[in-house]
Design a protein around this motif. Structure first.
Motif, PDB file in Angstrom:
ATOM      1  N   MET A  31      73.187 -25.640  90.411  1.00  6.65           N
ATOM      2  CA  MET A  31      71.885 -24.964  90.393  1.00  6.65           C
ATOM      3  C   MET A  31      71.471 -24.415  91.749  1.00  6.65           C
ATOM      4  SD  MET A  31      69.863 -27.528  87.808  1.00  6.65           S
ATOM      5  CE  MET A  31      70.882 -28.741  86.944  1.00  6.65           C
ATOM      6  N   VAL A  32      72.396 -24.321  92.678  1.00  6.52           N
ATOM      7  CA  VAL A  32      72.109 -23.800  94.010  1.00  6.52           C
ATOM      8  C   VAL A  32      73.019 -22.607  94.272  1.00  6.52           C
ATOM      9  CG1 VAL A  32      71.897 -24.329  96.456  1.00  6.52           C
ATOM     10  CG2 VAL A  32      71.502 -26.116  94.777  1.00  6.52           C
ATOM     11  N   GLY A  33      72.479 -21.409  94.153  1.00  7.53           N
ATOM     12  CA  GLY A  33      73.240 -20.222  94.482  1.00  7.53           C
ATOM     13  C   GLY A  33      74.210 -19.808  93.401  1.00  7.53           C
ATOM     14  N   PRO A  34      74.976 -18.749  93.670  1.00  9.96           N
ATOM     15  CA  PRO A  34      75.915 -18.213  92.695  1.00  9.96           C
ATOM     16  C   PRO A  34      77.134 -19.110  92.515  1.00  9.96           C
ATOM     17  CG  PRO A  34      76.143 -17.054  94.769  1.00  9.96           C
ATOM     18  CD  PRO A  34      74.973 -17.978  94.927  1.00  9.96           C
ATOM     19  N   GLY A  35      77.874 -18.830  91.464  1.00 10.04           N
ATOM     20  CA  GLY A  35      79.067 -19.613  91.185  1.00 10.04           C
ATOM     21  C   GLY A  35      80.286 -19.151  91.937  1.00 10.04           C
ATOM     22  N   SER A  36      80.173 -17.993  92.596  1.00 11.53           N
ATOM     23  CA  SER A  36      81.341 -17.442  93.264  1.00 11.53           C
ATOM     24  C   SER A  36      80.897 -16.522  94.383  1.00 11.53           C
ATOM     25  CB  SER A  36      82.205 -16.662  92.270  1.00 11.53           C
ATOM     26  OG  SER A  36      83.320 -16.081  92.910  1.00 11.53           O
ATOM     27  N   LEU A  37      81.740 -16.394  95.386  1.00  9.60           N
ATOM     28  CA  LEU A  37      81.526 -15.370  96.389  1.00  9.60           C
ATOM     29  C   LEU A  37      81.401 -14.021  95.694  1.00  9.60           C
ATOM     30  CD1 LEU A  37      84.248 -16.538  98.917  1.00  9.60           C
ATOM     31  CD2 LEU A  37      81.784 -16.745  99.224  1.00  9.60           C
ATOM     32  N   THR A  38      80.504 -13.188  96.171  1.00  7.98           N
ATOM     33  CA  THR A  38      80.231 -11.920  95.510  1.00  7.98           C
ATOM     34  C   THR A  38      81.525 -11.200  95.157  1.00  7.98           C
ATOM     35  OG1 THR A  38      78.228 -11.783  96.827  1.00  7.98           O
ATOM     36  CG2 THR A  38      78.924  -9.791  95.718  1.00  7.98           C
ATOM     37  N   GLU A  39      81.618 -10.799  93.920  1.00  7.22           N
ATOM     38  CA  GLU A  39      82.882 -10.296  93.362  1.00  7.22           C
ATOM     39  C   GLU A  39      83.482  -9.161  94.177  1.00  7.22           C
ATOM     40  OE1 GLU A  39      86.069 -10.322  90.822  1.00  7.22           O
ATOM     41  OE2 GLU A  39      84.376 -11.700  90.772  1.00  7.22           O
ATOM     42  N   HIS A  40      82.650  -8.221  94.611  1.00  7.32           N
ATOM     43  CA  HIS A  40      83.190  -7.038  95.279  1.00  7.32           C
ATOM     44  C   HIS A  40      82.984  -7.058  96.793  1.00  7.32           C
ATOM     45  CE1 HIS A  40      83.945  -5.324  91.363  1.00  7.32           C
ATOM     46  NE2 HIS A  40      82.697  -5.535  91.013  1.00  7.32           N
ATOM     47  N   ALA A  41      82.444  -8.146  97.310  1.00 11.31           N
ATOM     48  CA  ALA A  41      82.177  -8.199  98.744  1.00 11.31           C
ATOM     49  C   ALA A  41      83.433  -8.519  99.535  1.00 11.31           C
ATOM     50  CB  ALA A  41      81.107  -9.238  99.044  1.00 11.31           C
ATOM     51  N   GLN A  42      83.555  -7.886 100.673  1.00  7.75           N
ATOM     52  CA  GLN A  42      84.563  -8.259 101.645  1.00  7.75           C
ATOM     53  C   GLN A  42      83.988  -9.399 102.497  1.00  7.75           C
ATOM     54  OE1 GLN A  42      87.526  -5.691 101.718  1.00  7.75           O
ATOM     55  NE2 GLN A  42      86.464  -5.884  99.782  1.00  7.75           N
ATOM     56  N   PRO A  43      84.819 -10.176 103.145  1.00 11.19           N
ATOM     57  CA  PRO A  43      84.262 -11.117 104.126  1.00 11.19           C
ATOM     58  C   PRO A  43      83.430 -10.355 105.158  1.00 11.19           C
ATOM     59  CG  PRO A  43      86.591 -11.544 103.761  1.00 11.19           C
ATOM     60  CD  PRO A  43      86.282 -10.258 103.065  1.00 11.19           C
ATOM     61  N   ALA A  44      82.392 -11.007 105.667  1.00 13.44           N
ATOM     62  CA  ALA A  44      81.565 -10.353 106.682  1.00 13.44           C
ATOM     63  C   ALA A  44      82.394 -10.041 107.926  1.00 13.44           C
ATOM     64  CB  ALA A  44      80.384 -11.243 107.040  1.00 13.44           C
ATOM     65  N   TYR A  45      83.294 -10.960 108.265  1.00 13.95           N
ATOM     66  CA  TYR A  45      84.193 -10.714 109.383  1.00 13.95           C
ATOM     67  C   TYR A  45      85.329 -11.729 109.338  1.00 13.95           C
ATOM     68  CZ  TYR A  45      81.442 -14.397 111.763  1.00 13.95           C
ATOM     69  OH  TYR A  45      80.796 -15.554 112.087  1.00 13.95           O
ATOM     70  N   LEU A  46      86.341 -11.505 110.175  1.00 14.36           N
ATOM     71  CA  LEU A  46      87.480 -12.411 110.326  1.00 14.36           C
ATOM     72  C   LEU A  46      87.335 -13.171 111.634  1.00 14.36           C
ATOM     73  CD1 LEU A  46      90.481 -10.072 109.410  1.00 14.36           C
ATOM     74  CD2 LEU A  46      88.965 -11.334 107.886  1.00 14.36           C
ATOM     75  N   GLU A  47      87.933 -14.345 111.688  1.00 12.23           N
ATOM     76  CA  GLU A  47      87.861 -15.151 112.893  1.00 12.23           C
ATOM     77  C   GLU A  47      89.207 -15.831 113.125  1.00 12.23           C
ATOM     78  OE1 GLU A  47      83.935 -17.037 113.868  1.00 12.23           O
ATOM     79  OE2 GLU A  47      85.153 -18.860 113.737  1.00 12.23           O
ATOM     80  N   ASN A  48      89.516 -16.061 114.422  1.00  5.57           N
ATOM     81  CA  ASN A  48      90.661 -16.866 114.844  1.00  5.57           C
ATOM     82  C   ASN A  48      91.996 -16.154 114.670  1.00  5.57           C
ATOM     83  OD1 ASN A  48      91.531 -19.288 116.065  1.00  5.57           O
ATOM     84  ND2 ASN A  48      92.259 -20.056 114.090  1.00  5.57           N
ATOM     85  N   ALA A  49      92.152 -15.041 115.363  1.00  2.00           N
ATOM     86  CA  ALA A  49      93.429 -14.329 115.399  1.00  2.00           C
ATOM     87  C   ALA A  49      93.643 -13.759 116.802  1.00  2.00           C
ATOM     88  CB  ALA A  49      93.459 -13.203 114.375  1.00  2.00           C
ATOM     89  N   PHE A  50      94.856 -13.799 117.274  1.00  2.00           N
ATOM     90  CA  PHE A  50      95.188 -13.236 118.578  1.00  2.00           C
ATOM     91  C   PHE A  50      94.818 -11.758 118.629  1.00  2.00           C
ATOM     92  CE2 PHE A  50      98.158 -10.980 121.353  1.00  2.00           C
ATOM     93  CZ  PHE A  50      98.009 -11.698 122.536  1.00  2.00           C
ATOM     94  N   GLU A  51      95.038 -11.066 117.526  1.00  2.95           N
ATOM     95  CA  GLU A  51      94.793  -9.623 117.494  1.00  2.95           C
ATOM     96  C   GLU A  51      93.314  -9.269 117.588  1.00  2.95           C
ATOM     97  OE1 GLU A  51      98.790 -10.453 116.138  1.00  2.95           O
ATOM     98  OE2 GLU A  51      96.833 -11.316 115.627  1.00  2.95           O
ATOM     99  N   LEU A  52      92.422 -10.237 117.413  1.00  3.89           N
ATOM    100  CA  LEU A  52      90.987  -9.981 117.491  1.00  3.89           C
ATOM    101  C   LEU A  52      90.420 -10.233 118.883  1.00  3.89           C
ATOM    102  CD1 LEU A  52      89.947 -11.668 114.120  1.00  3.89           C
ATOM    103  CD2 LEU A  52      90.255  -9.225 114.565  1.00  3.89           C
ATOM    104  N   LEU A  53      91.274 -10.555 119.842  1.00  2.00           N
ATOM    105  CA  LEU A  53      90.818 -10.846 121.211  1.00  2.00           C
ATOM    106  C   LEU A  53      90.514  -9.548 121.953  1.00  2.00           C
ATOM    107  CD1 LEU A  53      93.238 -13.687 122.354  1.00  2.00           C
ATOM    108  CD2 LEU A  53      90.749 -13.786 122.415  1.00  2.00           C
ATOM    109  N   THR A  54      89.409  -8.922 121.596  1.00  2.00           N
ATOM    110  CA  THR A  54      89.092  -7.612 122.174  1.00  2.00           C
ATOM    111  C   THR A  54      87.863  -7.635 123.061  1.00  2.00           C
ATOM    112  OG1 THR A  54      87.751  -7.029 120.253  1.00  2.00           O
ATOM    113  CG2 THR A  54      90.093  -6.449 120.176  1.00  2.00           C
ATOM    114  N   GLN A  55      87.041  -8.685 122.969  1.00  2.00           N
ATOM    115  CA  GLN A  55      85.760  -8.699 123.662  1.00  2.00           C
ATOM    116  C   GLN A  55      85.738  -9.758 124.765  1.00  2.00           C
ATOM    117  OE1 GLN A  55      83.001  -6.619 122.972  1.00  2.00           O
ATOM    118  NE2 GLN A  55      84.629  -5.554 121.877  1.00  2.00           N
ATOM    119  N   PRO A  56      85.089  -9.461 125.886  1.00  2.00           N
ATOM    120  CA  PRO A  56      84.936 -10.497 126.911  1.00  2.00           C
ATOM    121  C   PRO A  56      84.238 -11.720 126.347  1.00  2.00           C
ATOM    122  CG  PRO A  56      84.272  -8.350 127.749  1.00  2.00           C
ATOM    123  CD  PRO A  56      84.492  -8.179 126.280  1.00  2.00           C
TER     124      PRO A  56
END
Length: 882
Positions: free
Chosen positions: A258-283
């Motif tokens: 009874m708290v929130g939806p039963g699934s991550l929004t069907e058509h939504a992409q993740p808001a962002y990715l985390e923890n990858a060497f290739e994402l090391l772009t920002q100071p």
């Protein structure tokens, strides 16, 4: 140690010394600050430079906490006074938690006090050294992982949390039963794709920011298990627990929890990715390559990793102190004073369990969690009691503890909840402490286990959380709260200051969700809890559907013994929510004498039907004597009583005595000056959303609530498209007033992405994850719809004007409103609530002051978009005679 770090430490040492001199460092029995305190032969002295073969005297201290614990155990049987363990200044690097149980308790009416100096650090971290420039990656540095560091979720540079490498999705994803199919095999070519974590940030979807997560109050995270070509397999059980939550067969839109939806929004992409060497772009970003056993970091401007004095810490331990009693043998009469708890992590979210959030940092866990956990009585095989989901652990934890005290302590640089007083916490105190830079909840008291009241030792009761400063947390599991109190009796949360937090400040109660299916709230033993005289501001900075003070479920058996929320000052909320939110099943709540302003949607809400019988009444609630902008008139709505409240035309009109009494009390306010690192550039803003107009892009974002000790002064928007970038600067003051910024001078017909950075007096922080691309078009979009439902609640000199939010106008949403009064005034209504209320379909309200008593006024309200101003709605209101 760097000069900056040393200055911070020396400042805290000086502060602790001043407190010891004045006796303000909680001079209870056994405290080092007591006047006339003399060293006793039974006391134990410990120093990072001591030796465990020493006797533990002032001149020959032992070195480890374990040896000190052994000496304490040998002396507690015949205590005639408090026994103090004197922990010297410096850092005690722990390779395992200090584990205490009933045998380590005080006795004979006396307390065992673990006493620090204010600069005594209990650290679970390992220092990362031998930094070198990373070959073929300009600006990136690397260092070997220290011994024992197999995994961690945090890294700190001179006490400032570095940001785990994060970025936007480089592909488009299509959901499958086991994960996703990607539009290209990009991720399969990354260095360690199984290290990836997908983050789903909840929210209302302002501008074009899509709603992710499992409710606007959540930020679940699921790791990636494997990537093969374009097929992405998500880790189990996190994926099933986040996408297959049990629903009622006869009500497919309602989950059994009874708290929130039963699934991550069907058509939504993740808001962002985390923890990858290739994402090391920002100071300020980092990544641990566990295969290579190498730590990578991209320094912020001014950071010099060649300097041996730069202190880079990676948390290794998951707990620093555990005091674990049982119902039959509780741990008791312990105090922890003048200590700093630092550098602990929490690794469960990095395992296949992930972080499948329900609410307030509680999660579903286990391979069948989605179908059974906490679903007692509502699902086959459901575990009991109802709503008992998995709580975040505390990096410092007390279970079945009686008369346990934490005072004058600092909880910082932590990766789970800061301090947990678990089930059976009784007569314990959290006082004069600082909580900041913590990944999860700040303080957790009790839990969700409805224990048989006959089992007195299991009940959480008579605890005090007072005169603490909690700020800039949670910083990783942002659906958490500063103070979480579950089922309990006679607990008091009072005189705290809580500010700059992503979601709710104080959350109490549990088990009210069954009212969503017309069932009564889960019976529980709670009563006589008090939330009083707290100062809460700049809350709900990232997520929605929360409050300054949130409560639900049965709070007692009558208004006399139900929960009391009194004397709090709550202001400047960012996201959609309330100042005081009485949610599902909240029964016998009294909300009285509070000051509330600058809140989106409502000051006190909401109404719920009382399903304990079939009479159709509302949950008994008393809302009285508050100073608020909502202005709801007196009435008795079937048990929901509203009376004697005061319309607050201006914050300066709030009663001086209430405002002065809220927050940390005089004599304790030194906690407001404690900082755990030198100021640094702000963290990156979150949840950037945009829409396009004629020749411009409008953007909104969540503020950089982690400002690293120096207030944000401005934000820079960068719109990139058509081979060029265009920037615009927005002051923090203007952003707070309007809730958005504009990048003009763009080409119609060209797609643009927008990033946002925050700047303070230390410089500019990292870029946000970019918003989805939008394309300016000539003409800009449709005109706004007409306003309806305008009404007003008047006092002698002001009116609280309310109106319904118009239907969405497509690609040009409402950015504000224009209110006109028949006395000739025109008032511009802007702010984050003007943006959030449209997709959420919540009502708007504003106070118009400067009115004459006994006078009739006509008000008109019109919606404003980037395209123009829409048709007006009208109301006529007569102010009462003074």
């Amino acid at each position: 140690m760097s000069d900056a770090r040393a200055r911070t430490r020396s400042g805290l040492i000086a502060l602790a010394a001043a407190l010891a001199t004045t006796g303000a460092l909680l001079g209870g029995p056994g405290a080092a600050a007591d006047d006339g305190q003399r060293a006793r032969a039974q006391d134990v002295w410990v120093s990072p430079h001591g030796h465990d073969d020493a006797p533990g005297t002032a001149h020959r201290p032992v070195r480890t906490l374990d040896r000190a614990r052994q000496l304490v155990r040998s002396r507690t049987a015949h205590l005639t006074a408090d026994l103090t363990v004197h922990l010297g200044p410096g850092t005690f690097r722990l390779d395992h938690p200090l584990a205490l149980d009933a045998a380590d308790s005080g006795g004979n009416g006396h307390t065992v006090v673990w006493q620090g100096t204010g600069s005594t650090v209990l650290s679970g971290g390992a220092r990362v050294t031998r930094w070198r420039p990373a070959p073929d990656h300009p600006g990136l540095w690397s260092a070997p992982a220290p011994q024992g560091l197999d995994n961690t979720r945090q890294l700190y540079v001179d006490g400032v949390r570095a940001e785990r490498a994060a970025g936007a999705l480089p592909v488009t994803l299509t959901r499958t039963d086991t994960g996703y199919t990607a539009s290209a095999d990009t991720l399969a070519h990354w260095r360690n794709p199984a290290d990836l974590e997908f983050v789903y940030t909840g929210g209302t979807g302002v501008f074009n920011a899509r709603t992710y997560g499992l409710g606007g109050w959540t930020e679940p995270r699921c790791p990636v298990a494997a990537v093969h070509g374009t097929e992405i397999t998500m880790a189990q059980p996190c994926w099933d627990n986040s996408t297959k939550r049990a629903v009622f067969p006869d009500n497919p839109g309602r989950t059994v929890n009874m708290v929130g939806p039963g699934s991550l929004t069907e058509h939504a992409q993740p808001a962002y990715l985390e923890n990858a060497f290739e994402l090391l772009t920002q100071p300020g970003q980092w990544y641990l390559d566990r295969t290579e056993r190498t730590v990578y970091y991209r320094p912020r401007p001014g950071e010099d990793l060649t300097d041996d004095g730069t202190d880079v810490e990676a948390p290794v331990l998951q707990q620093l102190v555990t005091a674990a009693g049982t119902a039959q043998a509780p741990v008791h009469d312990l105090a922890f004073r003048g200590l700093r708890f630092e550098y602990a992590t929490w690794l469960t979210p990095s395992t296949p369990e992930g972080f499948s959030e329900i609410q307030a940092g509680y999660t579903l866990t286990g391979p069948n969690g989605y179908a059974t956990e906490g679903l007692c009585g509502y699902a086959q095989g459901g575990s009991c009691p109802y709503g008992a989901w998995t709580k975040e652990p505390g990096n410092v934890s007390v279970q079945h503890g009686q008369r346990v005290e934490f005072s004058g302590d600092v909880f910082t640089h932590l990766g789970a909840a800061g301090l947990e007083l678990g089930d059976g916490a009784q007569q314990s105190t959290v006082r004069d402490d600082v909580f900041t830079d913590i990944s999860g909840n700040g303080v957790e008291v009790g839990g969700t286990d409805v224990t048989d009241p006959a089992t007195a030792a299991d009940i959480t009761r008579d605890n005090l959380v007072t005169d603490n400063h909690l700020y800039a947390l949670p910083v990783e599991f942002r659906g958490g709260v500063a103070v979480l109190n579950g089922y309990s009796r006679h607990d008091t949360i009072s005189h705290n200051q809580i500010d700059h937090i992503p979601y709710t400040a104080i959350s109490l109660g549990w088990g009210g969700w069954p009212d969503k299916i017309k069932h009564p709230a889960t019976p529980n033993y709670s009563h006589d809890n008090e939330v009083s005289d707290n100062l809460i501001h700049d809350h709900m900075q990232v997520l929605d559907d929360g409050a300054g003070i949130y409560t639900q479920g049965l709070t007692g058996s009558s208004l006399a013994d139900g929960e009391k929320v009194t004397g709090n000052v709550i202001h400047d909320q960012w996201g959609i929510g309330k100042a005081v939110y009485t949610d599902n099943g909240c029964t016998y709540e009294t909300v009285a004498g509070n000051v509330m302003y600058g809140v989106s949607f409502a000051d006190v809400a909401s109404r719920h039907t009382d399903y304990r019988d079939a009479l159709g009444n509302n949950d008994p609630t008393l809302i009285s004597g508050n100073w608020w902008e909502e202005g709801t008139p007196d009435g008795d709505n079937k048990g929901l009583v509203t009376r004697d409240n005061h319309l607050l035309a201006d914050p300066s009109d709030a009663p001086d005595d209430v405002v002065a009494a809220a927050g940390v009390e005089p004599g304790h306010r030194w906690v407001l000056d404690v900082r755990t690192a030198e100021p640094a550039v702000p963290a990156a803003p979150l949840r950037v959303g945009t829409f396009a107009a004629d020749g411009a892009v409008y953007a909104t974002w969540s503020p950089a609530y982690v400002d690293h000790g120096s207030p944000v002064e401005s934000y820079r928007l960068t719109a990139t498209g058509g081979g060029r970038s265009v920037t615009a600067e927005v002051s923090a003051e203007d952003f707070a007033r309007t809730g958005y910024g504009v990048v003009p001078g763009l080409a119609d017909g060209t797609a643009y992405t927008v990033t946002v950075t925050a700047r303070n007096d230390r410089g500019r922080g990292a870029e946000s994850v970019p918003a989805a691309p939008v394309t300016p078009t000539t003409g800009g979009g449709a005109q706004p719809a007409a306003i309806t439902g305008v009404t007003g609640y008047a006092s002698a000199g002001a009116v609280s004007l309310h109106w319904a939010v118009p239907e969405s106008t497509g690609d040009t949403p409402v950015i504000g409103y224009t209110v006109t009064a028949s006395d000739g005034r025109t008032i511009a209504v802007t702010g984050r609530d003007a943006l959030d209320t449209q997709p959420a379909r919540k009502a708007m309200f504003r106070v118009v002051d400067g009115l004459e008593p006994g006078t009739t006024y006509t008000f008109t309200v019109a919606a404003v978009t980037a395209t123009g101003t829409g048709p007006v709605g009208t109301a006529t209101v007569t102010t009462p005679a003074s």
